[in-house]
Design a protein around this motif. Sequence first.
Motif, PDB file in Angstrom:
ATOM      1  N   ILE A  99       0.864  -1.172   0.000  1.00 20.33           N
ATOM      2  CA  ILE A  99       0.000   0.000   0.000  1.00 20.33           C
ATOM      3  C   ILE A  99       0.904   1.226   0.000  1.00 20.33           C
ATOM      4  O   ILE A  99       1.835   1.312   0.802  1.00 20.33           O
ATOM      5  CB  ILE A  99      -0.922   0.021   1.239  1.00 20.33           C
ATOM      6  CG1 ILE A  99      -1.836  -1.202   1.250  1.00 20.33           C
ATOM      7  CG2 ILE A  99      -1.758   1.305   1.275  1.00 20.33           C
ATOM      8  CD1 ILE A  99      -2.659  -1.333   2.522  1.00 20.33           C
ATOM      9  N   HIS A 100       0.627   2.181  -0.895  1.00 20.99           N
ATOM     10  CA  HIS A 100       1.480   3.372  -1.023  1.00 20.99           C
ATOM     11  C   HIS A 100       0.690   4.620  -0.624  1.00 20.99           C
ATOM     12  O   HIS A 100      -0.449   4.813  -1.047  1.00 20.99           O
ATOM     13  CB  HIS A 100       1.988   3.494  -2.461  1.00 20.99           C
ATOM     14  CG  HIS A 100       2.780   2.301  -2.903  1.00 20.99           C
ATOM     15  ND1 HIS A 100       4.154   2.249  -2.830  1.00 20.99           N
ATOM     16  CD2 HIS A 100       2.380   1.097  -3.394  1.00 20.99           C
ATOM     17  CE1 HIS A 100       4.574   1.072  -3.274  1.00 20.99           C
ATOM     18  NE2 HIS A 100       3.518   0.352  -3.620  1.00 20.99           N
ATOM     19  N   ILE A 101       1.329   5.456   0.188  1.00 22.94           N
ATOM     20  CA  ILE A 101       0.649   6.593   0.833  1.00 22.94           C
ATOM     21  C   ILE A 101       1.496   7.847   0.684  1.00 22.94           C
ATOM     22  O   ILE A 101       2.727   7.779   0.607  1.00 22.94           O
ATOM     23  CB  ILE A 101       0.458   6.289   2.333  1.00 22.94           C
ATOM     24  CG1 ILE A 101      -0.214   4.929   2.521  1.00 22.94           C
ATOM     25  CG2 ILE A 101      -0.333   7.362   3.035  1.00 22.94           C
ATOM     26  CD1 ILE A 101       0.218   4.225   3.780  1.00 22.94           C
ATOM     27  N   ALA A 109       5.129   7.040   1.849  1.00 20.82           N
ATOM     28  CA  ALA A 109       5.156   5.946   2.817  1.00 20.82           C
ATOM     29  C   ALA A 109       4.714   4.669   2.116  1.00 20.82           C
ATOM     30  O   ALA A 109       3.873   4.701   1.217  1.00 20.82           O
ATOM     31  CB  ALA A 109       4.240   6.249   4.002  1.00 20.82           C
ATOM     32  N   THR A 110       5.291   3.555   2.542  1.00 22.79           N
ATOM     33  CA  THR A 110       4.947   2.257   1.969  1.00 22.79           C
ATOM     34  C   THR A 110       4.690   1.252   3.084  1.00 22.79           C
ATOM     35  O   THR A 110       5.434   1.207   4.065  1.00 22.79           O
ATOM     36  CB  THR A 110       6.077   1.732   1.065  1.00 22.79           C
ATOM     37  OG1 THR A 110       6.363   2.689   0.053  1.00 22.79           O
ATOM     38  CG2 THR A 110       5.677   0.416   0.406  1.00 22.79           C
ATOM     39  N   VAL A 151       4.440   4.057  12.352  1.00 20.88           N
ATOM     40  CA  VAL A 151       5.768   4.228  11.746  1.00 20.88           C
ATOM     41  C   VAL A 151       6.691   3.090  12.185  1.00 20.88           C
ATOM     42  O   VAL A 151       6.792   2.772  13.362  1.00 20.88           O
ATOM     43  CB  VAL A 151       6.386   5.582  12.168  1.00 20.88           C
ATOM     44  CG1 VAL A 151       7.809   5.716  11.602  1.00 20.88           C
ATOM     45  CG2 VAL A 151       5.522   6.734  11.701  1.00 20.88           C
ATOM     46  N   LYS A 152       7.359   2.486  11.203  1.00 20.47           N
ATOM     47  CA  LYS A 152       8.400   1.494  11.504  1.00 20.47           C
ATOM     48  C   LYS A 152       9.776   2.157  11.441  1.00 20.47           C
ATOM     49  O   LYS A 152      10.614   1.971  12.314  1.00 20.47           O
ATOM     50  CB  LYS A 152       8.342   0.329  10.521  1.00 20.47           C
ATOM     51  CG  LYS A 152       7.175  -0.627  10.740  1.00 20.47           C
ATOM     52  CD  LYS A 152       7.263  -1.827   9.823  1.00 20.47           C
ATOM     53  CE  LYS A 152       8.462  -2.702  10.156  1.00 20.47           C
ATOM     54  NZ  LYS A 152       8.559  -3.864   9.244  1.00 20.47           N
ATOM     55  N   SER A 153       9.996   2.938  10.369  1.00 17.86           N
ATOM     56  CA  SER A 153      11.272   3.637  10.218  1.00 17.86           C
ATOM     57  C   SER A 153      11.080   4.842   9.294  1.00 17.86           C
ATOM     58  O   SER A 153      10.075   4.929   8.582  1.00 17.86           O
ATOM     59  CB  SER A 153      12.346   2.698   9.649  1.00 17.86           C
ATOM     60  OG  SER A 153      11.968   2.246   8.352  1.00 17.86           O
ATOM     61  N   SER A 162       8.542   3.866   6.277  1.00 18.12           N
ATOM     62  CA  SER A 162       8.070   2.478   6.242  1.00 18.12           C
ATOM     63  C   SER A 162       7.046   2.330   7.343  1.00 18.12           C
ATOM     64  O   SER A 162       7.326   2.660   8.502  1.00 18.12           O
ATOM     65  CB  SER A 162       9.237   1.502   6.463  1.00 18.12           C
ATOM     66  OG  SER A 162      10.143   1.562   5.382  1.00 18.12           O
ATOM     67  N   GLY A 163       5.856   1.857   6.970  1.00 18.77           N
ATOM     68  CA  GLY A 163       4.769   1.805   7.941  1.00 18.77           C
ATOM     69  C   GLY A 163       4.228   0.413   8.187  1.00 18.77           C
ATOM     70  O   GLY A 163       4.661  -0.564   7.560  1.00 18.77           O
ATOM     71  N   SER A 164       3.271   0.338   9.102  1.00 12.04           N
ATOM     72  CA  SER A 164       2.676  -0.945   9.480  1.00 12.04           C
ATOM     73  C   SER A 164       1.181  -0.786   9.761  1.00 12.04           C
ATOM     74  O   SER A 164       0.746   0.217  10.330  1.00 12.04           O
ATOM     75  CB  SER A 164       3.368  -1.510  10.721  1.00 12.04           C
ATOM     76  OG  SER A 164       2.682  -2.640  11.217  1.00 12.04           O
TER      77      SER A 164
END
Length: 226
Positions: A99-101, A109-110, A151-153, A162-164
């Motif tokens: 998913i791309h944001i 963000a991905t 947020v992951k990083s 990089s998200g979750s």
Amino acid sequence: MEGLKVSDAELVLYLHPSKSKNVSQAIFRELSSMLFKFNETFDGVLLAYSASTQKELAKILPGLNPYFGVRLQAQLLLFYPKPDMLLEGKVVKLAEQSIHIVVLGFSSATIIEEDIREEFSYKVKHGKEVYGSNVNKRHKIEIGTILRFVVKSFDEEILHISGSLLPNHTGSVSWLDKPAEEAHTESNTKKRREVEMQNDKVSEDSFADKHRVKKSKEKQQSSNGM
């Protein structure tokens, strides 16, 4: 949304002597050049600012080109995403494994497949891509959806996140922030339907029992008549 803060700062800008005729414009250009870039001093990405000079006098530095330093009192709006913070962004692309944001209109963000919880499955309906929830059919992620994620990083150089979507409090903002009354109404409706189904089943069972009793009596009467 987390990841935003306003900071008060005292800054010193060193300007070239050629800028001395229009110091205000020089300050504006210098600060504007910092916008939408990660700044280690501020520990964040500068989104907006307001600034005023503390003193009319400037300190001239010795050297071949005598730069002069101007002290500023500034208020800075910073974007500083850290791990485990909750951010929100607009979905711009969906794929079977990602998913791309876009966050705040500038930071990408991905969320990759391993960070999308099993509740969501990728489908194509009527030519439109969607991630639908298997838990609640109304919880959907489509292009244009405002998505809340963790947020992951954060890559400070290219401003990429990089998200979750693994935590349960992430997903479509319109679904997550649905008014409590609406959720309560929906819950009551669901319970009412369950009760009605149970009542219908009881009625059917009762009717079946009465029918069996009636047939049994008829059979007995027929047997007695013989």
